[in-house]
Write a protein that holds these residues in place. Structure first.
Motif, short mmCIF file in Angstrom:
data_model
loop_
_atom_site.label_atom_id
_atom_site.label_comp_id
_atom_site.label_asym_id
_atom_site.label_seq_id
_atom_site.Cartn_x
_atom_site.Cartn_y
_atom_site.Cartn_z
N THR A 64 8.31 5.05 26.39
CA THR A 64 8.36 4.36 25.10
C THR A 64 9.78 4.39 24.54
OG1 THR A 64 6.05 4.87 24.63
CG2 THR A 64 7.45 4.35 22.73
N LEU A 65 10.39 5.54 24.57
CA LEU A 65 11.75 5.67 24.06
C LEU A 65 12.71 4.81 24.87
CD1 LEU A 65 13.70 7.01 22.09
CD2 LEU A 65 13.85 8.94 23.68
N ALA A 66 12.58 4.81 26.18
CA ALA A 66 13.46 4.00 27.03
C ALA A 66 13.29 2.52 26.72
CB ALA A 66 13.17 4.27 28.50
N THR A 67 12.06 2.09 26.52
CA THR A 67 11.79 0.69 26.19
C THR A 67 12.43 0.32 24.85
OG1 THR A 67 9.72 0.70 27.43
CG2 THR A 67 9.96 -1.01 25.74
N ALA A 68 12.27 1.17 23.86
CA ALA A 68 12.83 0.90 22.54
C ALA A 68 14.36 0.86 22.59
CB ALA A 68 12.35 1.96 21.54
N LEU A 69 14.97 1.82 23.26
CA LEU A 69 16.43 1.85 23.33
C LEU A 69 16.98 0.68 24.12
CD1 LEU A 69 17.03 5.68 23.77
CD2 LEU A 69 17.41 4.28 21.73
N LYS A 70 16.25 0.25 25.16
CA LYS A 70 16.69 -0.92 25.92
C LYS A 70 16.67 -2.16 25.04
CE LYS A 70 15.92 -3.56 30.17
NZ LYS A 70 16.43 -4.77 29.56
N ARG A 71 15.65 -2.30 24.21
CA ARG A 71 15.58 -3.44 23.30
C ARG A 71 16.78 -3.45 22.36
NH1 ARG A 71 10.48 -3.29 20.07
NH2 ARG A 71 9.58 -3.56 22.13
N VAL A 72 17.12 -2.30 21.82
CA VAL A 72 18.28 -2.20 20.92
C VAL A 72 19.56 -2.55 21.68
CG1 VAL A 72 19.67 -0.61 19.54
CG2 VAL A 72 17.17 -0.54 19.38
N ALA A 73 19.74 -1.98 22.86
CA ALA A 73 20.95 -2.24 23.65
C ALA A 73 21.04 -3.71 24.03
CB ALA A 73 20.97 -1.36 24.90
N ASP A 74 19.94 -4.31 24.46
CA ASP A 74 19.94 -5.73 24.83
C ASP A 74 20.32 -6.60 23.65
OD1 ASP A 74 19.17 -5.03 27.40
OD2 ASP A 74 17.08 -5.69 27.16
N HIS A 75 19.79 -6.27 22.48
CA HIS A 75 20.12 -7.03 21.27
C HIS A 75 21.62 -6.97 20.99
CE1 HIS A 75 20.02 -8.57 17.18
NE2 HIS A 75 20.72 -7.50 16.83
N HIS A 76 22.19 -5.76 21.04
CA HIS A 76 23.61 -5.62 20.73
C HIS A 76 24.48 -6.26 21.79
CE1 HIS A 76 23.27 -3.46 17.01
NE2 HIS A 76 22.31 -2.74 17.54
N HIS A 77 24.04 -6.22 23.03
CA HIS A 77 24.80 -6.89 24.10
C HIS A 77 24.79 -8.40 23.87
CE1 HIS A 77 26.49 -7.67 28.01
NE2 HIS A 77 25.51 -8.51 28.25
N ALA A 78 23.63 -8.95 23.52
CA ALA A 78 23.52 -10.39 23.26
C ALA A 78 24.39 -10.79 22.07
CB ALA A 78 22.06 -10.78 23.02
N GLU A 79 24.39 -9.98 21.01
CA GLU A 79 25.21 -10.27 19.84
C GLU A 79 26.69 -10.23 20.18
OE1 GLU A 79 24.30 -11.19 16.61
OE2 GLU A 79 22.39 -11.50 17.64
N ALA A 80 27.09 -9.24 20.98
CA ALA A 80 28.49 -9.12 21.36
C ALA A 80 28.94 -10.29 22.21
CB ALA A 80 28.73 -7.80 22.09
N SER A 81 28.06 -10.82 23.05
CA SER A 81 28.44 -11.93 23.91
C SER A 81 28.58 -13.23 23.13
CB SER A 81 27.44 -12.09 25.06
OG SER A 81 26.19 -12.51 24.58
N LYS A 82 28.03 -13.30 21.92
CA LYS A 82 28.16 -14.49 21.07
C LYS A 82 29.55 -14.57 20.43
CE LYS A 82 23.29 -14.69 19.67
NZ LYS A 82 22.39 -14.56 18.50
N ARG A 83 30.21 -13.43 20.34
CA ARG A 83 31.51 -13.38 19.65
C ARG A 83 32.63 -13.88 20.52
NH1 ARG A 83 30.23 -7.47 17.97
NH2 ARG A 83 28.45 -7.90 16.69
#
Length: 83
Positions: A64-83
């Protein structure tokens, strides 16, 4: 954070580099010496995480923790790639 980076700079473990996207900030990048110190200390650091954190969770909680942290990391990676 600035104080910690200043200490790492003084020890020769990082250098500051300009942030090309924001002139008001900079990045702290590991030096060769900093990378060597990280490799040397990593086993102790990881053992502490295992002893004081990971070992306290059952397999389902770890998933559960790994899934939640992956979601957060994926979100931030996607946001960073927009910049």
């Amino acid at each position: 954070m600035s104080r910690i980076v200043d200490e790492l700079l003084g020890a020769g473990l990082v250098v500051r580099t300009a942030n090309p996207d924001d002139g008001r900030s900079s990045f702290a990048e590991l030096t060769a010496r900093g990378r060597a110190e990280l490799r040397r200390s990593a086993p102790y650091y990881l053992a502490g995480i295992e002893e004081h954190f990971s070992s306290l969770l059952d397999p389902g909680e770890r998933r559960t923790l790994a899934t939640a942290l992956k979601r957060v990391a994926d979100h931030h990676h996607a946001e960073a790639s927009k910049r």
